[in-house]
Design a protein around this motif. Structure first.
Motif, short mmCIF file in Angstrom:
data_model
loop_
_atom_site.label_atom_id
_atom_site.label_comp_id
_atom_site.label_asym_id
_atom_site.label_seq_id
_atom_site.Cartn_x
_atom_site.Cartn_y
_atom_site.Cartn_z
N LEU A 191 0.83 -1.20 0.00
CA LEU A 191 0.00 0.00 0.00
C LEU A 191 0.87 1.26 0.00
O LEU A 191 0.62 2.20 -0.76
N ALA A 192 1.91 1.27 0.83
CA ALA A 192 2.81 2.42 0.89
C ALA A 192 3.52 2.61 -0.45
O ALA A 192 3.63 3.74 -0.95
N GLN A 193 3.99 1.54 -1.03
CA GLN A 193 4.71 1.64 -2.30
C GLN A 193 3.81 2.12 -3.43
O GLN A 193 4.21 2.96 -4.25
N GLU A 194 2.59 1.60 -3.48
CA GLU A 194 1.65 2.05 -4.52
C GLU A 194 1.33 3.54 -4.34
O GLU A 194 1.22 4.28 -5.32
N ALA A 195 1.17 3.96 -3.09
CA ALA A 195 0.89 5.38 -2.83
C ALA A 195 2.09 6.25 -3.18
O ALA A 195 1.93 7.36 -3.69
N LEU A 196 3.30 5.75 -2.93
CA LEU A 196 4.49 6.52 -3.27
C LEU A 196 4.65 6.69 -4.78
O LEU A 196 5.14 7.73 -5.24
N VAL A 197 4.22 5.72 -5.55
CA VAL A 197 4.24 5.87 -7.01
C VAL A 197 3.34 7.03 -7.42
O VAL A 197 3.72 7.88 -8.23
N LYS A 198 2.14 7.10 -6.82
CA LYS A 198 1.22 8.19 -7.13
C LYS A 198 1.77 9.53 -6.63
O LYS A 198 1.59 10.56 -7.28
#
Length: 176
Positions: free
Chosen positions: A39-46
């Motif tokens: 979840l953190a990594q996906e949010a960091l991509v955004k």
């Protein structure tokens, strides 16, 4: 020229400074450390894609957390949660004699037992310290929805046979 920081460098600094806290936030939202990292990594991509709008005047941390919360909230509506069956069972970890007394692990385990949307509301209310109105705005729902999800979650946690019941029994047995 040496005093200027490029967007990729400033984003890397942001990630280095905030990654552990974002993973903890994701772990609480999802109930699982691995899913919290995802979840953190996906949010960091955004966040990286929006970095030109967020840095230096925007609040990148708040933006990233909001992306995480909304993704966790939406995941609660889906039936499929990315689990993939396998023919081989993973190795079991060795028993930890202190695990029954690990309060953080017990609370995380209790949060896992709640439906995702109840868990998200509790994490935002009691861990992130947001008001009911702020949570409703973040989740794009009514304040009444936030109140009812929180009430149901707290009722479930307080039940005699609820997810924290064993923790209280272990705690009381250890204090005698």
């Amino acid at each position: 020229m040496g005093s200027q920081v490029t967007a990729p460098d400033s984003f890397a600094e942001f990630v280095n400074a905030r990654y552990a806290a974002l993973v903890r936030h994701g772990t609480l939202l999802t109930g699982d450390h691995g899913h919290g990292e995802d979840l953190a990594q996906e949010a960091l991509v955004k966040t990286y894609r929006a970095w030109h709008r967020l840095h230096p005047d925007g609040d990148a941390d708040a933006y990233t957390r909001r992306v995480m919360v909304r993704a966790a909230w939406r995941a609660g509506r889906r039936l499929w949660r990315r689990e993939v069956p396998t023919g081989e069972l993973p190795e079991r970890r060795a028993a930890d004699p202190y695990e029954p007394r690990d309060t953080a692990r017990l609370v995380l385990s209790a949060l896992r037992e709640l439906p995702v949307q109840q868990r998200v509301v509790l994490v935002l209310r009691y861990w992130a310290g947001l008001s009911e109105q702020e949570i409703a705005g973040m989740l794009n729902c009514s304040t009444g929805t936030v109140k009812s999800r929180a009430s149901r979650a707290i009722s479930a946690l307080r039940r005699v046979d609820g997810p924290l019941a064993e923790a209280f029994r272990v705690s009381l047995a250890g204090s005698n």
